[in-house]
Write a protein that holds these residues in place. Structure first.
Motif, PDB file in Angstrom:
ATOM      1  N   UNK A 227       0.863  -1.181   0.000  1.00  0.00           N
ATOM      2  CA  UNK A 227       0.000   0.000   0.000  1.00  0.00           C
ATOM      3  C   UNK A 227       0.897   1.227   0.000  1.00  0.00           C
ATOM      4  N   UNK A 228       0.717   2.153  -0.957  1.00  0.00           N
ATOM      5  CA  UNK A 228       1.588   3.327  -1.005  1.00  0.00           C
ATOM      6  C   UNK A 228       1.684   4.023   0.355  1.00  0.00           C
ATOM      7  N   UNK A 229       2.934   4.310   0.740  1.00  0.00           N
ATOM      8  CA  UNK A 229       3.185   4.961   2.017  1.00  0.00           C
ATOM      9  C   UNK A 229       3.543   4.004   3.135  1.00  0.00           C
ATOM     10  N   UNK A 230       3.244   2.701   2.980  1.00  0.00           N
ATOM     11  CA  UNK A 230       3.588   1.698   3.990  1.00  0.00           C
ATOM     12  C   UNK A 230       5.052   1.280   3.810  1.00  0.00           C
ATOM     13  N   UNK A 231       5.708   0.944   4.928  1.00  0.00           N
ATOM     14  CA  UNK A 231       7.055   0.401   4.817  1.00  0.00           C
ATOM     15  C   UNK A 231       6.969  -1.070   4.417  1.00  0.00           C
ATOM     16  N   UNK A 232       7.793  -1.456   3.444  1.00  0.00           N
ATOM     17  CA  UNK A 232       7.866  -2.850   3.018  1.00  0.00           C
ATOM     18  C   UNK A 232       9.323  -3.304   3.082  1.00  0.00           C
ATOM     19  N   UNK A 233       9.514  -4.626   3.177  1.00  0.00           N
ATOM     20  CA  UNK A 233      10.846  -5.210   3.155  1.00  0.00           C
ATOM     21  C   UNK A 233      10.977  -6.149   1.980  1.00  0.00           C
ATOM     22  N   UNK A 234      12.034  -5.975   1.192  1.00  0.00           N
ATOM     23  CA  UNK A 234      12.230  -6.765  -0.026  1.00  0.00           C
ATOM     24  C   UNK A 234      13.463  -7.660   0.086  1.00  0.00           C
ATOM     25  N   UNK A 235      13.357  -8.877  -0.441  1.00  0.00           N
ATOM     26  CA  UNK A 235      14.521  -9.742  -0.587  1.00  0.00           C
ATOM     27  C   UNK A 235      15.386  -9.198  -1.723  1.00  0.00           C
ATOM     28  N   UNK A 236      16.660  -9.077  -1.475  1.00  0.00           N
ATOM     29  CA  UNK A 236      17.572  -8.524  -2.475  1.00  0.00           C
ATOM     30  C   UNK A 236      18.432  -9.636  -3.055  1.00  0.00           C
ATOM     31  N   UNK A 237      18.416  -9.734  -4.384  1.00  0.00           N
ATOM     32  CA  UNK A 237      19.168 -10.774  -5.088  1.00  0.00           C
ATOM     33  C   UNK A 237      20.619 -10.377  -5.330  1.00  0.00           C
ATOM     34  N   UNK A 238      20.828  -9.112  -5.698  1.00  0.00           N
ATOM     35  CA  UNK A 238      22.166  -8.636  -6.054  1.00  0.00           C
ATOM     36  C   UNK A 238      22.437  -7.301  -5.367  1.00  0.00           C
ATOM     37  N   UNK A 239      23.722  -7.019  -5.140  1.00  0.00           N
ATOM     38  CA  UNK A 239      24.111  -5.683  -4.667  1.00  0.00           C
ATOM     39  C   UNK A 239      25.259  -5.153  -5.510  1.00  0.00           C
ATOM     40  N   UNK A 240      25.365  -3.846  -5.486  1.00  0.00           N
ATOM     41  CA  UNK A 240      26.381  -3.114  -6.238  1.00  0.00           C
ATOM     42  C   UNK A 240      26.957  -2.056  -5.304  1.00  0.00           C
ATOM     43  N   UNK A 241      28.267  -2.000  -5.209  1.00  0.00           N
ATOM     44  CA  UNK A 241      28.925  -0.918  -4.470  1.00  0.00           C
ATOM     45  C   UNK A 241      30.021  -0.341  -5.350  1.00  0.00           C
ATOM     46  N   UNK A 242      30.330   0.926  -5.121  1.00  0.00           N
ATOM     47  CA  UNK A 242      31.445   1.554  -5.841  1.00  0.00           C
ATOM     48  C   UNK A 242      32.415   2.140  -4.817  1.00  0.00           C
ATOM     49  N   UNK A 243      33.572   2.562  -5.303  1.00  0.00           N
ATOM     50  CA  UNK A 243      34.659   2.863  -4.379  1.00  0.00           C
ATOM     51  C   UNK A 243      34.433   4.096  -3.521  1.00  0.00           C
ATOM     52  N   UNK A 244      33.651   5.071  -3.976  1.00  0.00           N
ATOM     53  CA  UNK A 244      33.419   6.270  -3.170  1.00  0.00           C
ATOM     54  C   UNK A 244      32.515   5.970  -1.983  1.00  0.00           C
ATOM     55  N   UNK A 245      31.720   4.918  -2.074  1.00  0.00           N
ATOM     56  CA  UNK A 245      30.842   4.524  -0.970  1.00  0.00           C
ATOM     57  C   UNK A 245      31.208   3.154  -0.417  1.00  0.00           C
ATOM     58  N   UNK A 246      31.925   2.355  -1.181  1.00  0.00           N
ATOM     59  CA  UNK A 246      32.173   0.966  -0.822  1.00  0.00           C
ATOM     60  C   UNK A 246      33.069   0.766   0.375  1.00  0.00           C
ATOM     61  N   UNK A 247      34.023   1.687   0.617  1.00  0.00           N
ATOM     62  CA  UNK A 247      34.902   1.487   1.769  1.00  0.00           C
ATOM     63  C   UNK A 247      34.097   1.490   3.064  1.00  0.00           C
TER      64      UNK A 247
ATOM     65  N   UNK B  10      21.840 -10.436   4.145  1.00  0.00           N
ATOM     66  CA  UNK B  10      20.634 -11.239   4.044  1.00  0.00           C
ATOM     67  C   UNK B  10      19.401 -10.618   4.652  1.00  0.00           C
ATOM     68  N   UNK B  11      19.490  -9.384   5.086  1.00  0.00           N
ATOM     69  CA  UNK B  11      18.333  -8.716   5.675  1.00  0.00           C
ATOM     70  C   UNK B  11      17.501  -8.050   4.573  1.00  0.00           C
ATOM     71  N   UNK B  12      16.229  -7.823   4.836  1.00  0.00           N
ATOM     72  CA  UNK B  12      15.395  -7.162   3.823  1.00  0.00           C
ATOM     73  C   UNK B  12      15.822  -5.713   3.597  1.00  0.00           C
ATOM     74  N   UNK B  13      15.651  -5.253   2.387  1.00  0.00           N
ATOM     75  CA  UNK B  13      15.789  -3.829   2.092  1.00  0.00           C
ATOM     76  C   UNK B  13      14.449  -3.179   2.375  1.00  0.00           C
ATOM     77  N   UNK B  14      14.433  -2.250   3.314  1.00  0.00           N
ATOM     78  CA  UNK B  14      13.183  -1.600   3.694  1.00  0.00           C
ATOM     79  C   UNK B  14      13.055  -0.278   2.958  1.00  0.00           C
ATOM     80  N   UNK B  15      11.946  -0.137   2.253  1.00  0.00           N
ATOM     81  CA  UNK B  15      11.637   1.099   1.539  1.00  0.00           C
ATOM     82  C   UNK B  15      10.176   1.441   1.786  1.00  0.00           C
TER      83      UNK B  15
END
Length: 688
Positions: free
Chosen positions: A49-69, A175-180
């Motif tokens: 429902x728009x506006x509700x917090x949800x948790x999603x299973x994440x299959x892949x992640x991406x990091x880059x060097x300016x944030x990855x450290x 392995x935790x959900x991504x909450x958005x």
């Protein structure tokens, strides 16, 4: 070639990192959209429902060097042994200019951390994370979380790809959900076909012209309709990438034959699966763009939302043109530029820069002969990476117009304080490079005697070259890896819990649309300190107030101090996902921000580091508070209880006034803020 669909090495059980307790998700009732189907397939917590917090299973992640450290240090802090995603990849694309030892130290640390935690590692010079990930690892139907705001570009393949703060990505890797916040789904119907000299960049610039930099907040933009037929997967990448500039949670396209063609060209057709909307799909919001009616567009300095037709600003002189970035990464974009400059020469007063976005693209340009045409026309060829897009080199002359095929033109982001950066398509940029002034490519074509645009579709591409990608080590070998931590890499700062009462001064008051570039600057001066929080803190807010770091540190260290407050306008914290823009002010003593509204990612990052993000009930109260006023907050812990009313009253003791405020924190984030941030909250869980 690395296979995104191949079996990952067996996952080891982390020695720390307590498991999140899964909540039973509400049975999803989808509206038939691609976005709803992707969310429903990965829903672990909450209601759609728009506006509700949800948790999603994440299959892949991406990091880059300016944030990855920071992400890798966060994995260490939460006790992770090995990533629990299907695939995680670490890219080195931002800090690749090495003027001293600091960037090289970061790269060595990131490589060792990738080996330690079971992560793919993309070497410096291999290219910008988003197109490289799309080429090597993108899989329709999967979820992707990235510590870069332009992660949303992978929506071009039918992925649900979300840019977010580094801590959110670290938790997803564990392995935790991504909450958005569950977004509204905004269906944008495309019809017609792009005319000559108009390309995918003009489509997303048209969206920005119509809706501005806040138009996509808490929305997923889903493109559909007959106009998709003539847009390649990489065209869609251009459009999806700059959904970030609209403030969108992400952008999505269906996975159709164009996506199959792209994956086939990369030697990965077996990764294709169709992802389509239902025939009776409904959207929360709708819009329509007739591609055949578009004309060349350009974003004036200093906002991606300041869009006008090129013809309205034609004739403005330009001293620099840069082709490249994640916002125009495809072979087609560079080939168009090469075809336009073939047999021609750029004026002596124009710096014509070309930044290949991947090593694969550079190889293809070389094989096809297009690279020769660029060099012969006066182009300066740079290594594959972000470079000028993040202010690492290519800084323009002060006050001189620079045209770039980039996604952002915030003040000073280029590395020049008094910059004048314009955002446009490769066609507009190249025509302007050849004339020395902003030029509508249609007018340039008429003068050049070209009846039609060069045919650069369907270019032959070699399968992706994986030579600069290091695969994850086997678990037993990975556990023996010691992190290579150079002297410039500081420990994460200790974060104390939020006090129940605050007596704190307003150390800074900002206007609307303050970007994370203005909070924690990019550029060659600051970026090399991304791994050294105390040193990076010296740059905090200096583009707005050069004395802020000194005042904040003095206030933090004063006897009896409970920190300070910042007051902001609308869309506070727009732009990059960099969590440094929350962490360095927190290190300097920031405890609360009061703003009219927030950009999504920065709002999350503030909570992740224990900063209370509040909003005015009455935006007019913004005008009643001045920098230097003293504010008193009481009973904050009660206001942040799981079931508490989200309203807070603050007293301005300088002016003897009170203001009504509120927050949007769901229960999980309330507990995080009370604890002082995500890492202290996890530590408290372990102790409990």
């Amino acid at each position: 070639m690395p296979e995104a669909t191949s079996k990952a090495t067996p996952k080891a059980t982390p020695k720390a990192t307590p498991e999140a307790t899964p909540q039973t998700p509400h049975p999803p009732a989808t509206n038939g959209s691609v976005a709803h189907r992707l969310i429903a397939d990965h829903l672990l917590e909450g209601r759609m429902e728009p506006g509700e917090e949800i948790g999603l299973r994440i299959d892949q992640t991406l990091t880059q060097d300016a944030t990855g450290t920071l992400v890798m240090q966060e994995l260490e802090a939460i006790g992770l042994d090995r990533v629990r995603t299907e695939l995680s990849a670490q890219y080195v694309d931002h800090n690749i200019i090495q003027t001293d030892e600091r960037n090289a130290e970061d790269h060595a640390f990131l490589r060792s951390a990738a080996h330690r935690f079971g992560v793919w590692y993309s070497k410096p010079g291999n290219g910008v994370s988003h197109p490289v990930h799309m080429q090597h690892f993108g899989v329709p139907g999967k979820t992707l979380a990235g510590s870069d705001s332009h992660t949303c570009a992978a929506g071009s393949l039918g992925m649900f790809a979300v840019g977010t703060g580094g801590l959110e990505v670290a938790l997803a890797m564990a392995g935790r959900p991504l909450r958005i916040t569950m977004p509204e789904i905004w269906g944008v119907r495309l019809t017609g076909e792009l005319p000559d000299w108009v390309s995918a960049k003009d489509v997303v610039l048209e969206m920005l012209r119509r809706h501005g930099v806040k138009g996509g907040v808490n929305k997923v933009i889903e493109y559909h309709g007959p106009g998709l037929a003539a847009l390649t997967a990489m065209d869609r990448h251009v459009i999806a990438n700059m959904g970030a500039e609209l403030g969108a949670t992400t952008s999505v396209f269906p996975a159709d034959e164009a996506v199959r063609d792209f994956l086939r060209s990369e030697g990965r057709e077996d990764a294709f699966r169709p992802v389509a909307a239902a025939e009776d799909v409904t959207y929360d919001l709708t819009d329509e763009i007739d591609l055949s009616a578009l004309e060349p567009l350009i974003a004036r300095p200093t906002s991606p939302g300041n869009v006008v037709p090129v013809r309205e600003v034609a004739g403005e002189p330009c001293g620099q043109v840069v082709i490249g970035s994640s916002a125009n990464p495809g072979l087609r974009d560079f080939a168009m530029t090469a075809a336009m400059v073939s047999g021609r020469q750029t004026p002596a007063g124009v710096s014509f820069d070309v930044n290949p976005t991947s090593r694969d693209t550079l190889q293809d340009l070389t094989r096809s002969g297009a690279l020769f045409e660029l060099i012969a026309a006066g182009a300066r060829i740079h290594q594959a990476g972000c470079l000028g897009c993040i202010g690492m080199g290519q800084a323009p002359a002060a006050g001189r117009n620079s045209l770039r095929t980039f996604p952002r033109n915030f003040p000073g982001r280029s590395g020049t304080e008094d910059d004048a950066v314009w955002l446009c398509s490769p066609e507009t940029a190249t025509a302007s490079a050849l004339t020395g002034a902003i030029t509508d490519p249609r007018e340039w074509a008429k003068e050049a005697g070209l009846v039609e645009a060069p045919a650069v579709r369907g270019l032959r591409r070699e399968p992706a070259n994986d030579a600069m990608l290091e695969a994850p080590l086997p678990p037993d070998e990975a556990r023996r890896v010691t992190l290579d931590r150079g002297p410039g890499i500081s420990a994460l700062p200790d974060l104390d819990p939020l006090p129940d009462a605050l007596d704190a001064p307003v150390l800074l008051k900002t206007g609307d649309n303050v970007s994370t570039d203005e909070i924690s600057p990019a550029g060659a001066r600051a970026l090399p300190y991304r791994s050294n929080i105390p040193k990076l803190a010296d740059f905090t807010f200096t583009r707005i107030d050069p004395d802020y770091p000194k005042r904040a540190a003095e206030q933090r260290d004063a006897d009896g101090s409970s920190g300070h407050v910042i007051v902001g306008g609308d869309n506070y914290g727009q732009g990059s996902s960099r969590e440094h823009a929350a962490l360095t002010p927190r290190y300097l003593g920031l405890r609360a921000v009061i703003a009219k509204s927030y950009a999504r990612i920065h709002w999350q990052n503030l909570a992740n580091f224990g900063v209370l993000a509040l909003e005015f009930d009455d935006p007019a109260d913004y005008d009643r508070i001045e920098q230097g006023d003293d504010l008193r907050f009481e009973s904050l812990h009660a206001a942040l209880a799981a079931d508490a009313d989200p309203h807070v009253t603050v007293r301005n003791t300088t002016r003897d006034e009170t203001y009504a405020l509120h927050h949007h924190l769901p229960p999980s984030r309330r507990a995080t803020v009370r604890a002082g941030g995500v890492i202290p909250a996890i530590a408290a869980e372990e102790e409990g």
